[in-house]
Each structure stands twice: as structure tokens, then as C-alpha cells.
Design a protein around this motif. Structure first.
Motif, PDB file in Angstrom:
ATOM      1  N   PRO A 107       0.705  -5.570   6.245  1.00  0.00           N
ATOM      2  CA  PRO A 107       1.667  -4.779   5.473  1.00  0.00           C
ATOM      3  C   PRO A 107       1.942  -5.394   4.102  1.00  0.00           C
ATOM      4  N   GLN A 108       1.949  -4.542   3.077  1.00  0.00           N
ATOM      5  CA  GLN A 108       2.196  -4.977   1.704  1.00  0.00           C
ATOM      6  C   GLN A 108       3.218  -4.054   1.057  1.00  0.00           C
ATOM      7  N   PRO A 109       4.050  -4.587   0.165  1.00  0.00           N
ATOM      8  CA  PRO A 109       4.984  -3.721  -0.552  1.00  0.00           C
ATOM      9  C   PRO A 109       4.226  -2.703  -1.403  1.00  0.00           C
ATOM     10  N   LEU A 110       4.617  -1.452  -1.305  1.00  0.00           N
ATOM     11  CA  LEU A 110       3.943  -0.387  -2.037  1.00  0.00           C
ATOM     12  C   LEU A 110       3.992  -0.637  -3.541  1.00  0.00           C
ATOM     13  N   GLY A 111       5.142  -1.091  -4.051  1.00  0.00           N
ATOM     14  CA  GLY A 111       5.270  -1.374  -5.483  1.00  0.00           C
ATOM     15  C   GLY A 111       4.358  -2.507  -5.932  1.00  0.00           C
ATOM     16  N   GLY A 112       4.238  -3.530  -5.110  1.00  0.00           N
ATOM     17  CA  GLY A 112       3.356  -4.652  -5.432  1.00  0.00           C
ATOM     18  C   GLY A 112       1.902  -4.233  -5.460  1.00  0.00           C
ATOM     19  N   LEU A 113       1.531  -3.358  -4.552  1.00  0.00           N
ATOM     20  CA  LEU A 113       0.157  -2.865  -4.523  1.00  0.00           C
ATOM     21  C   LEU A 113      -0.131  -2.033  -5.772  1.00  0.00           C
ATOM     22  N   SER A 144       3.994   3.454 -10.121  1.00  0.00           N
ATOM     23  CA  SER A 144       4.572   3.589  -8.778  1.00  0.00           C
ATOM     24  C   SER A 144       4.449   5.021  -8.275  1.00  0.00           C
ATOM     25  N   ALA A 145       4.652   5.993  -9.177  1.00  0.00           N
ATOM     26  CA  ALA A 145       4.545   7.404  -8.782  1.00  0.00           C
ATOM     27  C   ALA A 145       3.122   7.742  -8.335  1.00  0.00           C
TER      28      ALA A 145
END
Length: 86
Positions: free
Chosen positions: A12-18, A26-27
């Protein structure tokens, strides 16, 4: 664009970091992740200590797709090597 197998290999990874790593907004990342979710290729969870953070993780189906892509890429590279020798 460039193919990034990174999320399938790292839990699992933060969506924003990815989004930052892939150099997309981000959008854009959210829209792309939603499409992958609809295909059953990722799942989302909330971060345990910060509920504002959404984590994205590749599913087993995504790992199988990635393995197929890697195998087909290797096969294509081998075929190209053979063609160059002839």
C-alpha cells in the motif's frame, strides 16, 4: 508514457505520493486509480493513523497482469535479438 510496475511491488502506498512520483496531478492520479479500481486491479484503504490519507494497493489480478506484461516484453526482446542475428 513510461510503464511503472512500482506500485505492484511495494504494498500500500499513499495515492498523493504515487502521483508525485509519477509526476501527474492528484486529480489525474485519482481518476486513473478509480479506473483501475473498476477493473479490479487496485484496492483502496485509509491510512491507520491519518484517515485523510488514501492508500492504494495492487490486487492479485494486477500482479498477474504485470507478470504477463513482463513475460511478453522478455519474449519480444528475445525475438528482436534473434531477428537481428539473421
Amino acid at each position: 508514457g513510461r510503464f511503472h510496475p512500482w506500485p505492484a511491488r511495494h504494498g500500500p502506498q499513499p495515492l498523493g505520493g504515487l502521483a508525485t512520483r509519477l509526476r501527474v496531478s492528484s486529480a489525474s492520479m485519482t481518476g486513473f486509480a478509480d479506473r483501475l479500481d473498476a477493473l479490479g486491479l487496485v484496492s483502496f484503504t485509509q491510512h491507520a493513523s491519518d484517515r485523510r490519507v488514501i492508500l492504494i494497493q495492487a490486487t492479485e489480478a494486477a500482479r498477474k497482469v504485470l507478470a504477463s506484461v513482463v513475460a511478453l516484453t522478455a519474449l519480444g526482446q528475445a525475438a528482436n535479438s534473434l531477428r537481428k542475428k539473421w
